[in-house]
Design an enzyme around this catalytic site. Structure first.
Site, PDB file in Angstrom:
ATOM      1  N   GLU A 143       0.823  -1.216   0.000  1.00 51.78           N
ATOM      2  CA  GLU A 143       0.000   0.000   0.000  1.00 51.78           C
ATOM      3  C   GLU A 143       0.853   1.260   0.000  1.00 51.78           C
ATOM      4  O   GLU A 143       1.641   1.474   0.931  1.00 51.78           O
ATOM      5  CB  GLU A 143      -0.907   0.015   1.240  1.00 51.78           C
ATOM      6  CG  GLU A 143      -1.771   1.263   1.340  1.00 51.78           C
ATOM      7  CD  GLU A 143      -2.520   1.361   2.653  1.00 51.78           C
ATOM      8  OE1 GLU A 143      -3.539   2.071   2.694  1.00 51.78           O
ATOM      9  OE2 GLU A 143      -2.086   0.730   3.645  1.00 51.78           O
ATOM     10  N   ASP A 178      -5.599   2.769  -1.293  1.00 46.60           N
ATOM     11  CA  ASP A 178      -6.377   3.575  -0.361  1.00 46.60           C
ATOM     12  C   ASP A 178      -6.618   4.930  -1.023  1.00 46.60           C
ATOM     13  O   ASP A 178      -5.674   5.703  -1.240  1.00 46.60           O
ATOM     14  CB  ASP A 178      -5.618   3.726   0.954  1.00 46.60           C
ATOM     15  CG  ASP A 178      -6.450   4.376   2.041  1.00 46.60           C
ATOM     16  OD1 ASP A 178      -7.211   5.321   1.725  1.00 46.60           O
ATOM     17  OD2 ASP A 178      -6.324   3.971   3.211  1.00 46.60           O
ATOM     18  N   GLN A 204      -9.571   1.056  -0.184  1.00 50.09           N
ATOM     19  CA  GLN A 204      -9.956   1.644   1.090  1.00 50.09           C
ATOM     20  C   GLN A 204     -10.363   3.098   0.870  1.00 50.09           C
ATOM     21  O   GLN A 204      -9.961   3.722  -0.113  1.00 50.09           O
ATOM     22  CB  GLN A 204      -8.799   1.567   2.096  1.00 50.09           C
ATOM     23  CG  GLN A 204      -8.516   0.146   2.576  1.00 50.09           C
ATOM     24  CD  GLN A 204      -7.344   0.064   3.524  1.00 50.09           C
ATOM     25  OE1 GLN A 204      -6.338   0.720   3.332  1.00 50.09           O
ATOM     26  NE2 GLN A 204      -7.471  -0.764   4.547  1.00 50.09           N
ATOM     27  N   GLU A 240     -11.636   2.716   6.232  1.00 49.01           N
ATOM     28  CA  GLU A 240     -10.555   2.998   7.166  1.00 49.01           C
ATOM     29  C   GLU A 240     -10.580   4.482   7.518  1.00 49.01           C
ATOM     30  O   GLU A 240      -9.710   5.259   7.113  1.00 49.01           O
ATOM     31  CB  GLU A 240      -9.212   2.589   6.556  1.00 49.01           C
ATOM     32  CG  GLU A 240      -8.098   2.524   7.606  1.00 49.01           C
ATOM     33  CD  GLU A 240      -6.756   2.114   7.018  1.00 49.01           C
ATOM     34  OE1 GLU A 240      -6.074   1.305   7.650  1.00 49.01           O
ATOM     35  OE2 GLU A 240      -6.401   2.610   5.930  1.00 49.01           O
TER      36      GLU A 240
END
Length: 262
Positions: A143, A178, A204, A240
């Site tokens: 990530e 993300d 995310q 998240e």
């Protein structure tokens, strides 16, 4: 139809950790993720998942000394044996919980570090992790993380992550994208999704810039969810974010999707 996973490290913190599974299920989530499970026995987490009909979508490998500021060790030369042990520890939890996505954190770049040496270490460790996970049907994820929230983290940009995946060459290594981090570092989210989605194993979300619910701030998530659907993404979208107040009270954004979770 977006499928959402409640992040139990950030959401439902008004409850003890093992009680967050019930709270998420009561609010209509069918899947959960979290940072780390290692303070609890694998069997305890597996039991909470079974009790509440939840899927474990994702968790992270052990990060090293989190309280001391470590954020993974995959790219840290000299930590290979510790990293290999962390792979086995995470695998034990993944087998117990049925989790099929594990995030491998790269780590922080020490002052004066040789980034080329770090990259070589990263690639070798990712090959090792992917090989260990493959017989179990588990995908390893990396990530990119923004430099504002985590200054010094080794991996920051989408293309950088996909280049690492290409170099590793393992079919069960993908990128954890993300959209909160991506918006802060790069923006142009839809175009980046179109460019990279085939290599993305997990998404995310969070509002930008405060990292609250995805119903305020710079990103028009309601529109973006439709676009993600149109692109054919079938995985989970991890929530998240840090609720502004109580978690359940802030789930108005989730209401249009609640009855269609599966």
């Amino acid at each position: 139809m977006p499928r959402f996973a409640a992040n139990l490290s950030m959401m439902y913190t008004e409850h003890d950790f093992l009680d967050r599974f019930a709270a998420a299920a009561a609010d209509g989530f069918k899947a959960v993720e979290f940072l780390f499970p290692y303070e609890h026995a694998p069997s305890d987490i597996a039991q909470r998942l079974r009790d509440h009909g939840l899927t474990q979508a994702l968790f992270n490998l052990p990060p090293g000394d989190w309280a001391g500021g470590e954020r993974g060790m995959a790219a840290l030369p000299g930590r290979e044996a510790e990293f290999a042990a962390s792979v086995q520890q995470a695998l034990m939890y993944a087998q117990a919980t049925g989790c099929r996505r594990l995030h491998v954190m790269a780590g922080m770049t020490p002052a004066g570090a040789d980034r080329d040496a770090m990259r070589r270490t990263y690639v070798a460790n990712l090959r090792h992790a992917a090989a260990q996970f493959a017989p179990h049907g588990i995908t390893a994820l990396i990530e990119p993380i923004n430099t504002r929230d985590m200054p010094g983290y080794f991996l920051n940009f989408q293309q950088q992550a996909h280049d690492v995946v290409a170099e590793v060459g393992a079919s069960n290594l993908k990128v954890q994208m993300d959209l909160y981090h991506c918006q802060i570092m790069e923006g142009d989210l839809l175009m980046r999704l179109k460019r990279h989605l085939a290599g993305v194993g997990h998404l995310q979300i969070a509002g930008v810039p405060q990292r609250h619910e995805p119903d305020t701030g710079e990103v028009h998530y309601r529109w973006l969810f439709d676009e993600i659907d149109a692109l054919g993404y079938e995985g989970y979208i991890g929530c998240e974010y840090r609720p502004r107040e109580g978690t359940s009270a802030g789930l108005g954004w989730f209401a249009p999707y609640k009855e269609r979770q599966s």
